[in-house]
Design a protein around this motif. Structure first.
Motif, mmCIF file in Angstrom:
data_model
loop_
_atom_site.group_PDB
_atom_site.id
_atom_site.type_symbol
_atom_site.label_atom_id
_atom_site.label_comp_id
_atom_site.label_asym_id
_atom_site.label_seq_id
_atom_site.Cartn_x
_atom_site.Cartn_y
_atom_site.Cartn_z
ATOM 1 N N HIS A 1 0.856 -1.189 0.000
ATOM 2 C CA HIS A 1 0.000 0.000 0.000
ATOM 3 C C HIS A 1 0.891 1.238 0.000
ATOM 4 C CE1 HIS A 1 -3.598 2.415 0.706
ATOM 5 N NE2 HIS A 1 -2.835 3.150 1.515
ATOM 6 N N ASP A 2 0.747 2.063 -1.039
ATOM 7 C CA ASP A 2 1.560 3.271 -1.200
ATOM 8 C C ASP A 2 0.897 4.418 -0.445
ATOM 9 O OD1 ASP A 2 3.130 5.363 -2.004
ATOM 10 O OD2 ASP A 2 3.046 4.881 -4.142
ATOM 11 N N LEU A 3 1.662 5.070 0.426
ATOM 12 C CA LEU A 3 1.135 6.202 1.192
ATOM 13 C C LEU A 3 1.394 7.536 0.511
ATOM 14 C CD1 LEU A 3 2.282 5.082 4.759
ATOM 15 C CD2 LEU A 3 -0.011 4.911 3.773
ATOM 16 N N ALA A 4 1.845 7.509 -0.732
ATOM 17 C CA ALA A 4 2.127 8.718 -1.513
ATOM 18 C C ALA A 4 3.175 9.565 -0.798
ATOM 19 C CB ALA A 4 0.831 9.497 -1.770
ATOM 20 N N ASP A 5 2.835 10.804 -0.462
ATOM 21 C CA ASP A 5 3.808 11.702 0.154
ATOM 22 C C ASP A 5 3.897 11.545 1.669
ATOM 23 O OD1 ASP A 5 4.437 12.819 -2.304
ATOM 24 O OD2 ASP A 5 2.836 14.317 -2.146
ATOM 25 N N ALA A 6 3.032 10.755 2.257
ATOM 26 C CA ALA A 6 3.032 10.576 3.715
ATOM 27 C C ALA A 6 4.016 9.481 4.117
ATOM 28 C CB ALA A 6 1.641 10.230 4.209
ATOM 29 N N LEU A 7 4.437 9.533 5.378
ATOM 30 C CA LEU A 7 5.336 8.530 5.927
ATOM 31 C C LEU A 7 4.654 7.803 7.071
ATOM 32 C CD1 LEU A 7 8.577 10.703 6.140
ATOM 33 C CD2 LEU A 7 7.918 9.128 4.315
ATOM 34 N N PRO A 8 4.828 6.490 7.177
ATOM 35 C CA PRO A 8 4.218 5.750 8.285
ATOM 36 C C PRO A 8 4.965 6.010 9.585
ATOM 37 C CG PRO A 8 5.582 4.286 6.977
ATOM 38 C CD PRO A 8 5.595 5.610 6.278
ATOM 39 N N ARG A 9 4.248 6.375 10.631
ATOM 40 C CA ARG A 9 4.857 6.655 11.925
ATOM 41 C C ARG A 9 4.634 5.520 12.918
ATOM 42 N NH1 ARG A 9 8.595 10.063 10.475
ATOM 43 N NH2 ARG A 9 7.958 12.235 10.276
ATOM 44 N N THR B 1 0.128 8.223 10.056
ATOM 45 C CA THR B 1 1.057 8.796 9.088
ATOM 46 C C THR B 1 1.524 10.195 9.484
ATOM 47 O OG1 THR B 1 -0.552 9.940 7.671
ATOM 48 C CG2 THR B 1 -0.257 7.565 7.318
ATOM 49 N N SER B 2 2.575 10.642 8.809
ATOM 50 C CA SER B 2 3.142 11.965 9.066
ATOM 51 C C SER B 2 2.234 13.088 8.588
ATOM 52 C CB SER B 2 4.502 12.087 8.371
ATOM 53 O OG SER B 2 4.362 11.921 6.973
ATOM 54 N N SER B 3 1.251 12.769 7.751
ATOM 55 C CA SER B 3 0.330 13.794 7.252
ATOM 56 C C SER B 3 -0.834 14.031 8.200
ATOM 57 C CB SER B 3 -0.203 13.382 5.874
ATOM 58 O OG SER B 3 -1.002 12.214 5.974
ATOM 59 N N GLY B 4 -0.890 13.259 9.289
ATOM 60 C CA GLY B 4 -1.978 13.418 10.244
ATOM 61 C C GLY B 4 -3.183 12.562 9.936
ATOM 62 N N SER B 5 -3.029 11.559 9.080
ATOM 63 C CA SER B 5 -4.124 10.656 8.732
ATOM 64 C C SER B 5 -3.947 9.308 9.423
ATOM 65 C CB SER B 5 -4.190 10.421 7.217
ATOM 66 O OG SER B 5 -4.458 11.616 6.526
ATOM 67 N N LEU B 6 -5.043 8.755 9.904
ATOM 68 C CA LEU B 6 -5.076 7.388 10.406
ATOM 69 C C LEU B 6 -5.799 6.538 9.375
ATOM 70 C CD1 LEU B 6 -4.869 5.166 12.604
ATOM 71 C CD2 LEU B 6 -7.035 6.017 13.508
ATOM 72 N N LEU B 7 -5.126 5.500 8.881
ATOM 73 C CA LEU B 7 -5.714 4.607 7.889
ATOM 74 C C LEU B 7 -6.036 3.266 8.514
ATOM 75 C CD1 LEU B 7 -3.260 5.182 4.884
ATOM 76 C CD2 LEU B 7 -5.297 6.500 5.481
ATOM 77 N N ALA B 8 -7.202 2.719 8.173
ATOM 78 C CA ALA B 8 -7.543 1.349 8.523
ATOM 79 C C ALA B 8 -7.434 0.535 7.240
ATOM 80 C CB ALA B 8 -8.951 1.262 9.096
ATOM 81 N N VAL C 1 -6.671 13.499 11.635
ATOM 82 C CA VAL C 1 -6.387 14.077 12.940
ATOM 83 C C VAL C 1 -6.451 15.597 12.882
ATOM 84 C CG1 VAL C 1 -4.610 14.364 14.705
ATOM 85 C CG2 VAL C 1 -5.008 12.125 13.682
ATOM 86 N N GLY C 2 -5.910 16.194 11.822
ATOM 87 C CA GLY C 2 -5.910 17.642 11.697
ATOM 88 C C GLY C 2 -4.790 18.098 10.804
ATOM 89 N N GLU C 3 -4.473 19.377 10.879
ATOM 90 C CA GLU C 3 -3.467 19.958 10.007
ATOM 91 C C GLU C 3 -2.050 19.749 10.516
ATOM 92 O OE1 GLU C 3 -4.468 24.016 9.482
ATOM 93 O OE2 GLU C 3 -6.325 23.594 8.389
ATOM 94 N N THR C 4 -1.914 19.250 11.739
ATOM 95 C CA THR C 4 -0.576 19.022 12.278
ATOM 96 C C THR C 4 0.080 17.833 11.585
ATOM 97 O OG1 THR C 4 -1.478 17.592 14.008
ATOM 98 C CG2 THR C 4 -1.214 19.925 14.538
ATOM 99 N N VAL C 5 1.380 17.725 11.723
ATOM 100 C CA VAL C 5 2.121 16.593 11.164
ATOM 101 C C VAL C 5 2.747 15.839 12.330
ATOM 102 C CG1 VAL C 5 3.907 15.862 9.542
ATOM 103 C CG2 VAL C 5 2.576 17.922 9.089
ATOM 104 N N PRO C 6 2.024 14.909 12.927
ATOM 105 C CA PRO C 6 2.505 14.246 14.133
ATOM 106 C C PRO C 6 3.683 13.327 13.856
ATOM 107 C CG PRO C 6 0.143 13.829 13.722
ATOM 108 C CD PRO C 6 0.714 14.421 12.497
ATOM 109 N N ASP C 7 4.652 13.347 14.740
ATOM 110 C CA ASP C 7 5.772 12.417 14.670
ATOM 111 C C ASP C 7 5.525 11.194 15.544
ATOM 112 O OD1 ASP C 7 7.309 13.809 12.869
ATOM 113 O OD2 ASP C 7 8.368 14.947 14.402
ATOM 114 N N ASP C 8 4.729 11.362 16.586
ATOM 115 C CA ASP C 8 4.534 10.295 17.562
ATOM 116 C C ASP C 8 3.087 9.827 17.574
ATOM 117 O OD1 ASP C 8 7.216 10.393 18.603
ATOM 118 O OD2 ASP C 8 6.658 12.282 19.551
ATOM 119 N N TRP C 9 2.912 8.529 17.417
ATOM 120 C CA TRP C 9 1.590 7.911 17.519
ATOM 121 C C TRP C 9 1.676 6.794 18.555
ATOM 122 C CZ3 TRP C 9 -2.785 8.665 14.134
ATOM 123 C CH2 TRP C 9 -2.578 9.592 13.104
#
Length: 259
Positions: free
Chosen positions: A69-77, A92-99, A113-121
């Motif tokens: 599964h390609d996350l495009a520009d996002a990175l898995p955290r 992901t680093s883009s603030g999205s949670l994928l199921a 999650v929002g406009e933030t780019v979380p590093d920690d999940w």
């Protein structure tokens, strides 16, 4: 993959281009041990953020790829599995949670999650298998429905934990415990998000170690300041406190109930 008994290599997978930036950031195995899930891409070091993110599922026996599964520009955290192993949760680093379907890699739902780019999940799948509770570095603690991704509740800034290490659950999963940046320990009802009680550890306290009694009646919490607190889970009152000579980085319960 190595054979545990002998250390012999069973199989290996070479990543595209041999790019060292695509070393796995997280690896999980399915409950039946038949599939390994690996998140690749980026990282937190200099020069690593340019790598695209992917999540891959490989057959444990032969190393054959089931899906990517390609996350495009996002990175898995961070990644986690549902109790039955049917859903892979990807923060992901883009603030999205994928199921993601563990069977074929298709996306079942997405939670923003929002406009933030979380590093920690940090993920916690409730024992009732209906709710996923997570911290995403955005100042909130979220609870969503495992099946649909629908929001159940959110605890906002000032009430949520300040970092990914700061929450744990009771043995039955009915309550979550976390510390705020002000040194306040809170107990939250996992089903509703209601704050049940608050206990003050002190403004300088940094929790490092957690352990819950097997019957769920007592919570043990060790801090970097060398204090071990034993708390009544139901009322949030302190049973006792032990002052150690140095920081407490782990807490383990022995069979006889000693901590």
């Amino acid at each position: 993959a190595l054979v545990a008994a002998s250390g012999r290599q069973r199989w290996s997978q070479r990543l595209a281009g041999g790019d060292e930036r695509r070393a796995p950031s997280a690896v999980l195995t399915s409950p039946d041990g038949a599939v390994v899930f690996a998140a690749f891409g980026g990282g937190k070091g200099p020069g690593k953020e340019g790598a695209e993110g992917v999540v891959r599922a490989l057959e444990v026996g032969a190393g054959e790829e089931k899906w990517t599964h390609d996350l495009a520009d996002a990175l898995p955290r961070h990644i986690a599995l549902s109790h039955d192993g049917a859903i892979l949760f990807v923060g992901t680093s883009s603030g999205s949670l994928l199921a993601v379907s563990a069977a074929d890699g298709s996306v079942r739902w997405t939670y923003e999650v929002g406009e933030t780019v979380p590093d920690d999940w940090n993920f916690y799948v409730c024992p009732d298998r209906r709710s996923l509770i997570f911290w995403a570095g955005d100042g909130h603690l979220h609870a969503v429905c495992v099946g649909s991704g629908e929001r159940r509740w959110v605890i906002g800034p000032g009430e949520a934990p300040p970092s990914d290490w700061a929450f744990c659950a009771s043995p039955d999963g009915s309550r979550l415990f976390f510390c705020t940046s002000e040194g306040l320990l809170r107990a939250v009802a996992a089903a509703s998000g209601e704050i049940c009680w608050t206990y003050s550890l002190g403004p300088e306290a940094t929790p490092h170690a957690w352990a819950a009694g097997p019957d769920g009646a007592c919570l043990f919490l060790g801090t970097a300041q060398g204090e071990l607190h034993a708390l009544d889970v139901a009322a949030g009152s302190r049973r006792w406190m032990y002052a150690a000579p140095s920081a407490l980085t782990s807490c383990t319960l022995l069979p006889d109930g000693s901590a």
